[in-house]
Scaffold this active site. Structure first.
Site, PDB file in Angstrom:
ATOM      1  N   SER A   1      13.480  22.802 -18.873  1.00  0.00           N
ATOM      2  CA  SER A   1      12.969  23.656 -17.806  1.00  0.00           C
ATOM      3  C   SER A   1      13.454  23.192 -16.444  1.00  0.00           C
ATOM      4  O   SER A   1      14.074  22.149 -16.302  1.00  0.00           O
ATOM      5  CB  SER A   1      11.441  23.633 -17.830  1.00  0.00           C
ATOM      6  OG  SER A   1      10.975  22.362 -17.415  1.00  0.00           O
ATOM      7  N   LYS A   2      13.144  24.005 -15.472  1.00  0.00           N
ATOM      8  CA  LYS A   2      13.568  23.727 -14.109  1.00  0.00           C
ATOM      9  C   LYS A   2      13.072  22.361 -13.638  1.00  0.00           C
ATOM     10  O   LYS A   2      13.758  21.651 -12.914  1.00  0.00           O
ATOM     11  CB  LYS A   2      13.031  24.830 -13.191  1.00  0.00           C
ATOM     12  CG  LYS A   2      13.742  24.915 -11.868  1.00  0.00           C
ATOM     13  CD  LYS A   2      13.407  26.208 -11.166  1.00  0.00           C
ATOM     14  CE  LYS A   2      12.242  26.031 -10.221  1.00  0.00           C
ATOM     15  NZ  LYS A   2      11.888  27.271  -9.526  1.00  0.00           N
ATOM     16  N   ARG A   3      11.883  22.002 -14.061  1.00  0.00           N
ATOM     17  CA  ARG A   3      11.316  20.715 -13.660  1.00  0.00           C
ATOM     18  C   ARG A   3      12.183  19.537 -14.096  1.00  0.00           C
ATOM     19  O   ARG A   3      12.214  18.505 -13.440  1.00  0.00           O
ATOM     20  CB  ARG A   3       9.914  20.544 -14.250  1.00  0.00           C
ATOM     21  CG  ARG A   3       8.909  21.518 -13.705  1.00  0.00           C
ATOM     22  CD  ARG A   3       7.513  21.160 -14.194  1.00  0.00           C
ATOM     23  NE  ARG A   3       7.074  19.882 -13.648  1.00  0.00           N
ATOM     24  CZ  ARG A   3       6.458  19.752 -12.483  1.00  0.00           C
ATOM     25  NH1 ARG A   3       6.226  20.806 -11.755  1.00  0.00           N
ATOM     26  NH2 ARG A   3       6.082  18.569 -12.059  1.00  0.00           N
ATOM     27  N   ASP A   4      12.858  19.700 -15.234  1.00  0.00           N
ATOM     28  CA  ASP A   4      13.703  18.622 -15.730  1.00  0.00           C
ATOM     29  C   ASP A   4      14.848  18.346 -14.775  1.00  0.00           C
ATOM     30  O   ASP A   4      15.258  17.203 -14.583  1.00  0.00           O
ATOM     31  CB  ASP A   4      14.247  18.961 -17.112  1.00  0.00           C
ATOM     32  CG  ASP A   4      13.145  19.001 -18.146  1.00  0.00           C
ATOM     33  OD1 ASP A   4      12.419  18.001 -18.250  1.00  0.00           O
ATOM     34  OD2 ASP A   4      12.992  20.025 -18.809  1.00  0.00           O
ATOM     35  N   ALA A   5      15.355  19.404 -14.211  1.00  0.00           N
ATOM     36  CA  ALA A   5      16.448  19.249 -13.253  1.00  0.00           C
ATOM     37  C   ALA A   5      15.976  18.410 -12.070  1.00  0.00           C
ATOM     38  O   ALA A   5      16.647  17.489 -11.626  1.00  0.00           O
ATOM     39  CB  ALA A   5      16.916  20.616 -12.785  1.00  0.00           C
TER      40      ALA A   5
END
Length: 511
Positions: A265-269
RNA sequence: GGUCCGUUCGUCUAGGGGUUAGGACGCAUCCCUUUCACGGAUGAAACACGGGUUCGAUUCCCGUACGGACUACCA
């Protein structure tokens, strides 16, 4: 003769296209090319609430970046247009009506409050899965329970309604997925999904089947998140009378978080500091910027190669593939079944491979572009020399300049640890002698000549060259490590070297 | 919770009833080199667990565990 292969990538324009979506598009593209078929793109924008301006352009730019432009799309229409579901809106009702007539669908008038109440009631009664199905529909407001005249009256008066599929009570639904094999689901675990929403738009499920059929889609290659609703789709093909031309399905394994588990997910980035979107994206509402692979310095061919190997392999030990080679090697049979964790190191490795394979001329363009941003100009020739020695140690094009600033700027300070260890009287003597020799020559300084002169300088002082090399490097570049020093000398040239030696002699403090 | 899907080195994976279980990334060591890097060599590192079936199972079957997806008038 078999039918022409037609596949589609069908994203929703709800934000930046996720890397998983790009991979889905890539596999569709590869399959189409491999089979000599067509790759289409259809925008699934049936949810007007989630539409995000710019998302469609982002999708187009992303595919263009890696060179997998669709054969048919909203911006490049073929004979099956329109290619935006919102523009196809009038087409869907006909099929919903057909389903209604055949008894495979019905009108439902329940309000969202009533639906909530139903779910709460079922949950309280500890029903395992509270859903609108063959049992609960008998207690709701729909054309199955309401008298015919009331249904007619409601429809005539413009009461809001949806059309739901009537899932059969006892039926085994099966499909043969190209990556997973036979998947069987009992119809009693399916619910009466909404087919037409009260705003007159179809839901994904109806629109998808109708469009795939009308567009002649032969293979549906999509993410695994669709597997649970695939039986519903199979039922729809059957009820619409399209069973014979139903496409084959291939559900792709999901892309997972690099650490722990869960969908990427975006949070991982944000958490790991690497991109998971192909291009930079600025959210038009929040203004938030997410990084893209492109802007982070990944080459499209490296990104593409990396992406292809996330869940697929050619079956041999080759790893470097151009797009054409991928087409040649691709097959759905070699797609894996299990979820794939994302490892940025592999992406970097691919980038290094492709970067090193580029010519100095091309690499020099990257360098020159970076230099231009800082209003620095160097000759094409010098730029090519610089990249030639820098490329072996670069991961991204920007490293060519960032790691090689000393090629242009003389060091103002010197690595203290190296100075403490290596800067001594021997180094000073050798450098001083070397400087004198340098000043005396007329010839253009080549790496070879520099090497000879430095060797002579050391010999004249009775010092082994190896002993002072790092100190020399420190004097010239400011740091203790880097590319071949003699190459650097050649690039810098005599005058610059003398200047740097003088500065170093004056400024490096020995411990 | 329910339904469905999955599980080989840390990661991506090859393989498949009898193998020294192979490769790549990363990591470590060595060689090359005036340094770092590149390159080369070497090494550590895996069949989730339990039952079957079988002469033999990591491979086939069944369970368990773990992970994931789905469970909206979102796609």
């Amino acid at each position: 003769m078999s039918k022409e292969v037609r596949v589609r990538f069908a994203p929703s324009p709800t934000g930046a296209l996720h890397i998983g979506g790009v991979r889905t598009a890539l596999y569709n593209y590869l399959f189409a090319r491999k089979k000599g078929g067509k790759f289409l793109l259809r925008i699934e924008d049936t949810d007007q609430n989630r539409f995000v301006p710019g998302a469609e352009d982002y999708i187009k730019s992303s595919l263009d970046w890696i060179g997998i432009a669709p054969d048919e799309s909203p911006w490049n229409p073929g004979d099956c247009g329109p290619y935006r579901q919102s523009e196809r809106k009038p087409m869907y009702m006909e099929y919903a009506r057909y389903l209604l007539e055949q008894g495979h669908a019905y009108y439902a008038f329940d309000t969202s409050e009533e639906l909530d109440a139903m779910r709460q009631r079922l949950t309280a009664a500890r029903v395992v899965s509270p859903q609108y199905n063959s049992i609960t529909r008998t207690q709701m407001k729909n054309s199955l329970t309401l008298p015919a005249d009331e249904v007619k009256a409601r429809l005539d008066s413009g009461d809001p309604y949806v059309i739901r599929i009537k899932i059969p009570r006892k039926e085994e639904v099966r499909l043969n997925d190209m990556v997973r094999g036979w998947v069987m689901v009992h119809s009693n675990s399916l619910d009466d999904k909404v087919l037409m929403k009260s705003d007159g738009m179809p839901t994904y499920h109806l629109a998808n089947i109708v469009d795939d059929h009308l567009m002649g889609i032969t293979h549906v290659i999509r993410g695994e998140e669709w597997l649970p609703s695939a039986p519903l789709h199979v039922l729809l093909y059957k009820y619409l009378g399209w069973e014979d031309s139903m496409p084959e399905f291939a559900h792709l394994p999901l892309l997972l978080k690099p650490d722990g588990n869960g969908k990427l997910s975006k949070r991982d980035a944000e958490k790991h500091g690497f991109p998971i979107f192909p291009l930079n994206w600025t959210d038009p509402i929040s203004g938030e910027l997410v990084d893209g692979f492109r802007e982070s310095g990944y080459l499209p061919e490296a990104f593409l190669n990396f992406l292809a190997f996330l869940g697929w392999n050619p079956g041999d030990q080759r790893e470097l593939f151009t797009l054409d080679e991928l087409v040649e090697a691709f097959s759905i049979e070699r797609i894996g079944k299990s979820g794939t964790k994302f490892d940025i190191n592999k992406a970097k490795w691919y980038n290094e491979q492709y970067l090193r394979n580029k010519s100095d001329k091309v690499l020099a363009e990257y360098l020159l572009a970076d230099l231009k941003k800082e209003n620095i100009s160097v000759s094409q020739e010098k730029a090519e020399k610089i990249v030639a020695v820098m490329k072996e140690r670069a991961t991204f094009p920007s490293d060519l300049w960032q790691e090689g600033r000393f090629m242009v700027f003389a060091p103002k300070k010197f690595d203290e640890q190296v100075a403490a260890k290596k800067w001594n009287q021997d180094a000073i003597k050798v450098l001083t002698t070397f400087r004198v020799k340098l000043a005396a020559i007329d010839a253009v300084l080549t790496a070879q000549l520099a090497r000879e002169m430095l060797g002579e300088a050391a010999a004249a002082e009775g010092i082994k060259l190896g002993k002072v090399m790092q100190a020399v490097r420190l004097a010239i570049t400011g740091v203790g490590a880097g590319p071949d020093l003699m190459q650097i000398f050649e690039i810098l040239g005599k005058e610059e070297l003398i200047k740097r030696i003088d500065f170093a002699l004056d400024n490096i403090v020995a411990s």
